[in-house]
Structures are given as C-alpha cells and as structure tokens.
Design a protein around this motif. Structure first.
Motif, mmCIF file in Angstrom:
data_model
loop_
_atom_site.group_PDB
_atom_site.id
_atom_site.type_symbol
_atom_site.label_atom_id
_atom_site.label_comp_id
_atom_site.label_asym_id
_atom_site.label_seq_id
_atom_site.Cartn_x
_atom_site.Cartn_y
_atom_site.Cartn_z
ATOM 1 N N ALA A 16 0.803 -1.215 0.000
ATOM 2 C CA ALA A 16 0.000 0.000 0.000
ATOM 3 C C ALA A 16 0.842 1.274 0.000
ATOM 4 N N LEU A 17 2.056 1.205 0.515
ATOM 5 C CA LEU A 17 2.857 2.420 0.685
ATOM 6 C C LEU A 17 3.104 3.195 -0.616
ATOM 7 N N PRO A 18 3.512 2.546 -1.718
ATOM 8 C CA PRO A 18 3.721 3.328 -2.955
ATOM 9 C C PRO A 18 2.458 4.053 -3.407
ATOM 10 N N LEU A 19 1.302 3.386 -3.264
ATOM 11 C CA LEU A 19 0.038 4.018 -3.651
ATOM 12 C C LEU A 19 -0.273 5.196 -2.741
ATOM 13 N N PHE A 20 -0.049 5.000 -1.440
ATOM 14 C CA PHE A 20 -0.322 6.087 -0.491
ATOM 15 C C PHE A 20 0.605 7.268 -0.737
ATOM 16 N N TYR A 21 1.901 6.992 -0.917
ATOM 17 C CA TYR A 21 2.868 8.071 -1.108
ATOM 18 C C TYR A 21 2.529 8.885 -2.356
ATOM 19 N N ARG A 22 2.133 8.212 -3.427
ATOM 20 C CA ARG A 22 1.752 8.917 -4.644
ATOM 21 C C ARG A 22 0.544 9.824 -4.395
ATOM 22 N N GLU A 23 -0.430 9.311 -3.640
ATOM 23 C CA GLU A 23 -1.649 10.085 -3.406
ATOM 24 C C GLU A 23 -1.401 11.256 -2.449
ATOM 25 N N ILE A 24 -0.649 11.032 -1.381
ATOM 26 C CA ILE A 24 -0.444 12.114 -0.407
ATOM 27 C C ILE A 24 0.424 13.226 -0.992
ATOM 28 N N THR A 25 1.389 12.884 -1.835
ATOM 29 C CA THR A 25 2.197 13.920 -2.474
ATOM 30 C C THR A 25 1.375 14.701 -3.502
ATOM 31 N N ARG A 26 0.436 14.017 -4.140
ATOM 32 C CA ARG A 26 -0.452 14.731 -5.073
ATOM 33 C C ARG A 26 -1.301 15.754 -4.334
ATOM 34 N N VAL A 27 -1.884 15.337 -3.196
ATOM 35 C CA VAL A 27 -2.709 16.245 -2.397
ATOM 36 C C VAL A 27 -1.866 17.392 -1.856
ATOM 37 N N ALA A 28 -0.646 17.083 -1.399
ATOM 38 C CA ALA A 28 0.233 18.131 -0.884
ATOM 39 C C ALA A 28 0.584 19.143 -1.974
ATOM 40 N N PRO A 101 -6.618 10.663 1.602
ATOM 41 C CA PRO A 101 -5.867 11.928 1.685
ATOM 42 C C PRO A 101 -6.591 13.087 1.015
ATOM 43 N N ALA A 102 -7.482 12.789 0.075
ATOM 44 C CA ALA A 102 -8.209 13.849 -0.627
ATOM 45 C C ALA A 102 -9.080 14.670 0.314
ATOM 46 N N LEU A 103 -9.381 14.151 1.499
ATOM 47 C CA LEU A 103 -10.180 14.901 2.473
ATOM 48 C C LEU A 103 -9.353 15.921 3.242
ATOM 49 N N LEU A 104 -8.031 15.876 3.112
ATOM 50 C CA LEU A 104 -7.169 16.745 3.910
ATOM 51 C C LEU A 104 -7.448 18.233 3.692
ATOM 52 N N PRO A 105 -7.672 18.718 2.448
ATOM 53 C CA PRO A 105 -7.999 20.147 2.286
ATOM 54 C C PRO A 105 -9.257 20.559 3.044
ATOM 55 N N GLU A 106 -10.255 19.682 3.065
ATOM 56 C CA GLU A 106 -11.492 19.992 3.797
ATOM 57 C C GLU A 106 -11.221 20.058 5.301
ATOM 58 N N LEU A 107 -10.412 19.139 5.810
ATOM 59 C CA LEU A 107 -10.063 19.160 7.235
ATOM 60 C C LEU A 107 -9.286 20.426 7.574
ATOM 61 N N TYR A 108 -8.375 20.804 6.692
ATOM 62 C CA TYR A 108 -7.562 21.996 6.929
ATOM 63 C C TYR A 108 -8.435 23.256 6.934
ATOM 64 N N LYS A 109 -9.385 23.310 6.035
ATOM 65 C CA LYS A 109 -10.286 24.468 5.978
ATOM 66 C C LYS A 109 -11.106 24.580 7.258
ATOM 67 N N ALA A 110 -11.574 23.445 7.781
ATOM 68 C CA ALA A 110 -12.383 23.466 9.003
ATOM 69 C C ALA A 110 -11.590 24.023 10.184
ATOM 70 N N VAL A 111 -10.298 23.705 10.235
ATOM 71 C CA VAL A 111 -9.470 24.145 11.360
ATOM 72 C C VAL A 111 -9.015 25.588 11.191
ATOM 73 N N THR A 112 -8.684 25.993 9.987
ATOM 74 C CA THR A 112 -8.105 27.324 9.775
ATOM 75 C C THR A 112 -9.139 28.404 9.494
ATOM 76 N N GLU A 113 -10.293 28.037 8.925
ATOM 77 C CA GLU A 113 -11.272 29.045 8.531
ATOM 78 C C GLU A 113 -12.571 28.990 9.327
ATOM 79 N N GLU A 114 -12.894 27.834 9.887
ATOM 80 C CA GLU A 114 -14.181 27.691 10.575
ATOM 81 C C GLU A 114 -14.063 27.728 12.091
ATOM 82 N N GLY A 115 -12.871 27.902 12.605
ATOM 83 C CA GLY A 115 -12.701 28.099 14.040
ATOM 84 C C GLY A 115 -12.637 26.835 14.873
#
Length: 312
Positions: A16-28, A101-115
C-alpha cells in the motif's frame, strides 16, 4: 507558510505504501498554501516497508521515518508520530488509503477558517465489514459513551487534523496503556466531524482481527471507565440479598414441613453459578490491577531502532 505534519503508522504495508505516497504527495502539491512533512512510523514491519521508507526519505526531503525495534502496536506508532511532528498542524492517517488523503484540504479548511481546533472523520457506512463485526462495533460505542466521560463518536476514525495545542494536550497524557480514541474525546476542544463513505483497502490485508478488536475494546473500557468495578460490587450485593432470602425460605420450609432432602443437581448449579460470578468479578479486578502494574513499571511505550538520520 503554515506547516502540516502527516503522521502515518505502518505495519507490513509494502503493497500500500507506494500508492499512499503517490496520493499524499499529489494532495500536498494541490495544497500549495502550506508546507508539509511526512512522518512514517515503521512498527516493526517484517516485509519491505522499511526499505521503501528509506527510498522515500532519500528522494524526498519532506519524508521522515521512525522505525521501532519491534512491533509495539498502532497506539505506540501514533504516539511516536505525534512526538516527532514539528508542524503547526498534525494529521493522523493510515497507509492503506482507507483514510482518503483527498479529504485533507477539507479538514484543513475546518481548522483554519471555521474556528475548530480539530477536524476528524467518521464513516457513515460499514460496507465490506462482516455484519457481526459491525454489530459489536456499534454496541461498543454505545457502551463506552454511557459508562465513561470520553466522547467517542460511532464510526470515528483516527484520521484527523489537529492544531498544535490539541497535540500538546494529547502528549501531556503519559499513560502506558493508551486508547487514542478515548484520549481524543477526553481532551475535548472544538471538533468538526467530517462524514465519508467507507473505503476498501487499496492493497494488503487488515491487521485487525475480530479478537484483536475485542481486546482493544476492553482496553478502552478499562482505560476510561471504572463502571466494571461498580458492576462487580452490584453483583456481589445482589447475590448476598438472594442468598439471605434463600436462607429465610429454607428455614421457613424446615420449620413448617420438616427437613427436606436436597438434590445434588440444584446444589451443583448454585455452586457453579456463584463460583462463576466470583471468578468474573476477580477477572475484572485483575484487569485493573494489571493496568496499574504496567503503569507503575514506567516502561517506554516504544523503542526506536532507526530514523531517516541513521541507525541509533
């Protein structure tokens, strides 16, 4: 730019690691408004997980890893990752892509913009799981929320993004017997729950059998509730009352009708029942004594053999 530390516990995840690394770097790459570091925790893997992490670290300066001297369990892996993280925000997720990992932007928005102080994920379905496993999982969440002061949401995953203040609060809890779902709920802070549909593993096999999950649930109950001790006390009291009433009945029958010859089957049933209750209550006490014994030893939760800087 704010820095996000992504903590990823790994145990035998070479597929799973190669697949995960590819996806998390894409999201980053899409989240170009933040810096990233990826902290992989090798929990004593016996496959090619560690060689893969060495390759990632050699090719990508953002990759760090911590390799344990043996398998210490996912709880130890998450603790090691939180201790190693240096970011303003810390994300926890699994390497099997069941935590998208695709949910990470939504999580980040909730913490940084929604309080919110923390954005966590919960599964809305349990598709792909055996029905009996899903049933017991739901029962566990109902029981733990009734008998403890830890707020654990049904379907909650370890996948979450936290502010540094939340991470520091979690790290301040230094118990040896760790149950992170309970710790996350116990520390409080404002948490937004992000629902998503259950995702199958990208590769590899799950390391969690029904028996391991059952033992893990017992760990959680013992860690965040003393209700089982109260149950043992109540059972003892009820049996004393029943025994007293039974004595009264026997005395009354003897005085009114004379002494009756008792049967062995009924006597053996009573003895076995009372013996079973006693052993059950002793087992509950033993569980709490065992946890106390392990805490007093002050052993480290994990031991590190190697990091991206070399063998220790």
């Amino acid at each position: 730019m704010p820095k996000i530390s992504v903590v990823v516990p790994c145990y035998n995840e070479q597929d799973a690691l190669p697949l995960f690394y590819r996806e998390i770097t894409r999201v980053a790459g899409e989240m170009n408004y933040a810096q990233f570091e990826f902290i992989f925790i090798d929990d004593g893997s016996r496959d090619d997980t560690l060689p893969l992490l060495r390759q990632f670290a050699a090719a990508d300066a953002r990759v760090r890893f911590v390799s344990f001297s043996r398998n210490f369990g996912k709880e130890a892996g998450m603790l090691a990752g939180l201790e190693a993280a240096t970011g303003d925000f810390v994300a926890l997720m699994d390497a099997d892509l069941q935590d998208p990992p695709a949910l990470l932007p939504e999580l980040y928005k909730a913490v940084t913009e929604e309080g919110y102080d923390c954005a966590a994920t919960r599964r809305t379905t349990r598709e792909g799981e055996p029905p009996i496993r899903s049933f017991f999982a739901r029962m566990f969440y109902k029981i733990i929320n009734r008998i403890s002061d830890a707020d654990i949401v049904d379907g909650a995953r370890d996948y979450r993004l936290m502010r540094r203040s939340v991470v520091d609060a979690i790290l301040s809890m230094r118990e040896y017997n760790r149950f992170s779902k309970g710790i996350f709920g116990w520390v409080g802070f404002r948490t937004k729950w992000v629902p998503y549909v259950n995702v199958e593993r990208a590769a590899g096999e799950t390391k969690w059998s029904f028996w391991k999950l059952f033992l893990y649930s017992l760990e959680g109950i013992a860690a965040f509730s003393t209700a089982p001790l109260a149950i043992a006390s109540v059972l003892g009291f009820l049996l004393c009352v029943i025994a007293f009433l039974y004595i009264v009945v026997i005395v009354a029958k003897t005085l009114l009708f004379g002494e009756a010859v008792g049967g062995w089957p009924s006597m053996m049933c009573i003895i076995l029942f009372l013996g079973g209750i006693q052993l059950f209550c002793m087992g509950i006490l033993g569980q709490y004594l065992a946890k106390t014994y392990l805490e007093t030893k002050k052993r480290p939760v994990y031991l590190v053999r190697e990091t991206e800087k070399g063998v220790k």
